[in-house]
Every structure is written in structure tokens, then in C-alpha cells.
Design a protein around this motif. Structure first.
Motif, PDB file in Angstrom:
ATOM      1  N   LEU A   1      -1.316   3.672   8.757  1.00 43.37           N
ATOM      2  CA  LEU A   1      -0.835   3.402   7.295  1.00 43.37           C
ATOM      3  C   LEU A   1      -1.687   4.642   6.612  1.00 43.37           C
ATOM      4  CD1 LEU A   1      -1.634  -0.342   6.264  1.00 43.37           C
ATOM      5  CD2 LEU A   1       0.420   1.012   5.957  1.00 43.37           C
ATOM      6  N   GLU A   2      -2.694   5.274   7.179  1.00 40.38           N
ATOM      7  CA  GLU A   2      -3.078   6.245   6.396  1.00 40.38           C
ATOM      8  C   GLU A   2      -2.153   7.664   6.332  1.00 40.38           C
ATOM      9  OE1 GLU A   2      -6.872   9.235   7.476  1.00 40.38           O
ATOM     10  OE2 GLU A   2      -7.095   6.899   7.923  1.00 40.38           O
TER      11      GLU A   2
ATOM     12  N   SER B   1      -3.367  -0.341  13.035  1.00 41.79           N
ATOM     13  CA  SER B   1      -2.532  -0.384  11.703  1.00 41.79           C
ATOM     14  C   SER B   1      -2.927   0.478  10.594  1.00 41.79           C
ATOM     15  CB  SER B   1      -2.324  -1.720  11.354  1.00 41.79           C
ATOM     16  OG  SER B   1      -1.624  -2.508  12.078  1.00 41.79           O
ATOM     17  N   SER B   2      -4.519   0.428  10.319  1.00 39.22           N
ATOM     18  CA  SER B   2      -4.872   1.416   9.407  1.00 39.22           C
ATOM     19  C   SER B   2      -4.801   2.672   9.831  1.00 39.22           C
ATOM     20  CB  SER B   2      -6.356   0.751   9.079  1.00 39.22           C
ATOM     21  OG  SER B   2      -7.268   1.325   9.734  1.00 39.22           O
ATOM     22  N   ARG B   3      -5.003   3.011  10.677  1.00 39.47           N
ATOM     23  CA  ARG B   3      -4.821   4.623  11.245  1.00 39.47           C
ATOM     24  C   ARG B   3      -3.446   4.961  11.023  1.00 39.47           C
ATOM     25  NH1 ARG B   3      -6.267   4.660  16.511  1.00 39.47           N
ATOM     26  NH2 ARG B   3      -8.209   4.200  16.094  1.00 39.47           N
TER      27      ARG B   3
ATOM     28  N   HIS C   1       0.926   6.982   4.501  1.00 44.87           N
ATOM     29  CA  HIS C   1       0.618   7.245   2.644  1.00 44.87           C
ATOM     30  C   HIS C   1       0.906   8.812   2.348  1.00 44.87           C
ATOM     31  CE1 HIS C   1      -1.793   3.307   2.737  1.00 44.87           C
ATOM     32  NE2 HIS C   1      -0.611   2.945   2.713  1.00 44.87           N
TER      33      HIS C   1
ATOM     34  N   ASP D   1      -8.870   0.062  20.332  1.00 48.51           N
ATOM     35  CA  ASP D   1      -8.100  -0.224  19.197  1.00 48.51           C
ATOM     36  C   ASP D   1      -7.556  -1.920  19.195  1.00 48.51           C
ATOM     37  OD1 ASP D   1      -7.694   1.617  17.109  1.00 48.51           O
ATOM     38  OD2 ASP D   1      -6.144   2.570  18.257  1.00 48.51           O
TER      39      ASP D   1
ATOM     40  N   THR E   1       1.020  -1.211   0.025  1.00 48.63           N
ATOM     41  CA  THR E   1      -0.055  -0.078  -0.018  1.00 48.63           C
ATOM     42  C   THR E   1       0.967   1.365   0.067  1.00 48.63           C
ATOM     43  OG1 THR E   1      -0.263   0.235   2.435  1.00 48.63           O
ATOM     44  CG2 THR E   1      -1.933  -1.292   1.225  1.00 48.63           C
ATOM     45  N   ASN E   2       1.897   1.291   0.778  1.00 51.47           N
ATOM     46  CA  ASN E   2       2.881   2.253   0.516  1.00 51.47           C
ATOM     47  C   ASN E   2       3.417   2.618  -0.791  1.00 51.47           C
ATOM     48  OD1 ASN E   2       3.687   3.760   3.167  1.00 51.47           O
ATOM     49  ND2 ASN E   2       3.606   1.572   3.861  1.00 51.47           N
TER      50      ASN E   2
ATOM     51  N   GLN F   1       2.513  -2.575  16.397  1.00 48.10           N
ATOM     52  CA  GLN F   1       1.374  -1.865  16.565  1.00 48.10           C
ATOM     53  C   GLN F   1       0.685  -2.577  17.862  1.00 48.10           C
ATOM     54  OE1 GLN F   1       2.054  -3.206  13.677  1.00 48.10           O
ATOM     55  NE2 GLN F   1       1.516  -1.739  11.725  1.00 48.10           N
TER      56      GLN F   1
ATOM     57  N   GLU G   1      -5.337  -4.290  14.106  1.00 44.87           N
ATOM     58  CA  GLU G   1      -5.770  -3.876  12.468  1.00 44.87           C
ATOM     59  C   GLU G   1      -6.413  -2.357  12.578  1.00 44.87           C
ATOM     60  OE1 GLU G   1      -7.033  -6.743  14.143  1.00 44.87           O
ATOM     61  OE2 GLU G   1      -5.598  -7.849  12.955  1.00 44.87           O
ATOM     62  N   THR G   2      -7.298  -1.702  13.457  1.00 40.51           N
ATOM     63  CA  THR G   2      -7.465  -0.501  13.610  1.00 40.51           C
ATOM     64  C   THR G   2      -6.355   0.394  13.901  1.00 40.51           C
ATOM     65  OG1 THR G   2      -8.145  -0.576  15.952  1.00 40.51           O
ATOM     66  CG2 THR G   2     -10.139  -1.090  14.384  1.00 40.51           C
TER      67      THR G   2
END
Ligand code: GRF
Length: 220
Positions: free
Chosen positions: A176-177, A172-174, A180, A166, A18-19, A127, A169-170
Motif C-alpha cells: 500500500l505504501e 499489504s501495508s508494504r 500511494h 510476512d 487509503t488510495n 497478497q 497484513e504486513t
């Protein structure tokens, strides 16, 4: 900006990518003055390979399992990078430790992104480690790669809160945003030749400093 003025980069990835995708997207949108000359994966099943192929980027899979010694794998990667003539090596979820052979070939030219606020939580599964520790903030760090694990000089960090409910997963996705956003930004600073590095002190010419102070939970 014409193609010949763009920063020539290679992205090295082992996973979903995703990066890599965020860098591809920003190159395509013209907000990043870089061109990805090649994507190298050590894992033939890496989703990053599909993302690169879809974007028309040259891919090279160098499977570390084909080499009995780390330095031989690294030499194969270095040779590929040198032949491509890239200026910056961007590690984006590349799950191999970089040896001295690799570092010596590209001094101050290899960067990594890590999903925690270094020097807290180096290594893997960070995380979950931040949640387990009870930390109230985490985030991501872009840093130069040196001969340690996640120990190189820090270029930029972004902070996110850790919420009571948290999961890995939650969080990590915060994180990852933010990854990016800051990874393409750091690459753009390289493209603009604005990164000034003096040992552990890395500064960005004319970049605004953050004025934000955060508390979590919010102070009442
Ligand atoms: C990211 O969390 C990055 O910080 C770490 O590996 C993960 C890669 O994710 N180094 P992706 O493959 O870019 O989605």
C-alpha cells in the motif's frame, strides 16, 4: 495551475479508501494537477465516503444491491460520471467488475490499481496468494481496465520484497505504501498528457526508466 486546467477525475471505491486519501492529499498539496469531482461508492459503509466528505468532495452512493442486473448498475454509474463531465475514472479498491456498457462509455479512460505484479496473481486476496506461492517479490500494478479481470495494459508497477515472516497484513501495508506513490504519479502523467498507449504497450513520454535490478534474498 488554475482549476480550469486541472484533470477532472472521479474515484470509485468500495472500502477504506487509503488510495483515495493519497490522491486527495496530493491534490491538496498541489503536487497533483487534478481535481476529484466526485467519489462514487457501491457500498454505503465505505470508509472512502467519509474521507471524501471530510475533504469536501461530492459523494454518490450507488448501491449495487438496488439493481438486479449488472448492466443497470453500470448504466447508473456511467450516467452519473457523464453528467459530472469527468475525464478519467480512477478505480481505487472498487470491488465490482466493469461491464462493456461502462468500458464503451470511457474508452482508455478507466484505470485500476492492483496489489500484485500482474500478470501474476490477478483477482482477490492476492497478497496471501503471493506469500503462499513462495514468491520473493510482489508489488502493485496500475493498469487500464479492459473486459477481463486485471488483464488491461500495464501503465506502471512498483516492486516490494516478500519477507520470510510476512503476513497478509504486513505485506499489504508494504504494498500500500507504494500504491500511494504510484497511483497519484500515474494520474499526474495523465494530467500532463504523457501517456502513450499502443495496444499492450504503454509508455510515458520523457519518463526515466528504472535502472534497478533486484534479488531477494540478496546475492552474497
Ligand atoms: C488496494 O490494495 C488496491 O490495490 C486494491 O484494493 C485495495 C484498496 O485499498 N484494488 P484502499 O481502499 O485504497 O485502502
Amino acid at each position: 495551475m488554475s482549476s480550469k486546467n486541472k484533470l477532472r477525475i472521479a474515484v470509485l471505491a468500495s472500502g477504506g479508501g487509503t488510495n483515495l486519501q493519497s490522491i486527495i492529499d496530493q491534490c491538496q498539496q498541489g503536487t497533483l494537477d487534478a481535481e476529484i469531482d466526485l467519489v462514487i461508492c457501491n457500498n454505503p459503509d465505505a470508509g472512502a465516503l467519509d474521507r471524501a466528505k471530510k475533504a469536501g468532495i461530492r459523494t454518490v452512493c450507488i448501491n449495487h444491491r438496488d439493481f438486479s442486473q449488472r448492466k443497470d448498475f453500470d448504466q447508473a454509474v456511467v450516467t452519473t460520471l457523464q453528467e459530472a463531465g469527468v475525464e478519467l475514472i480512477v478505480l481505487a479498491g472498487f470491488m465490482r467488475i466493469i461491464s462493456s456498457v461502462f468500458l464503451a462509455a470511457f474508452p482508455q479512460r478507466i484505470i485500476n490499481i492492483h496489489p500484485a505484479l500482474l500478470p501474476s496473481f490477478p483477482g482477490l486476496h492476492v497478497q496471501q496468494k503471493a506469500i503462499d506461492y513462495g514468491a520473493k517479490f510482489s508489488g502493485c500494478t496500475v493498469h487500464f481496465v479492459d473486459d477481463g479481470v486485471d488483464t488491461g495494459a500495464i501503465i506502471a508497477q512498483a516492486v516490494v520484497p516478500i519477507h520470510n515472516d510476512d503476513t497478509e497484513e504486513t505485506l499489504s501495508s508494504r504494498i500500500l505504501e507504494q500504491e500511494h506513490k504510484i497511483y497519484p504519479q500515474v494520474i499526474q502523467w495523465f494530467a500532463e498528457n504523457r501517456i502513450v498507449s499502443d495496444g499492450r504497450q504503454v509508455t510515458i513520454k520523457s519518463a526515466q526508466q528504472s535502472g534497478n535490478t533486484l534479488t531477494n534474498p540478496l546475492a552474497e
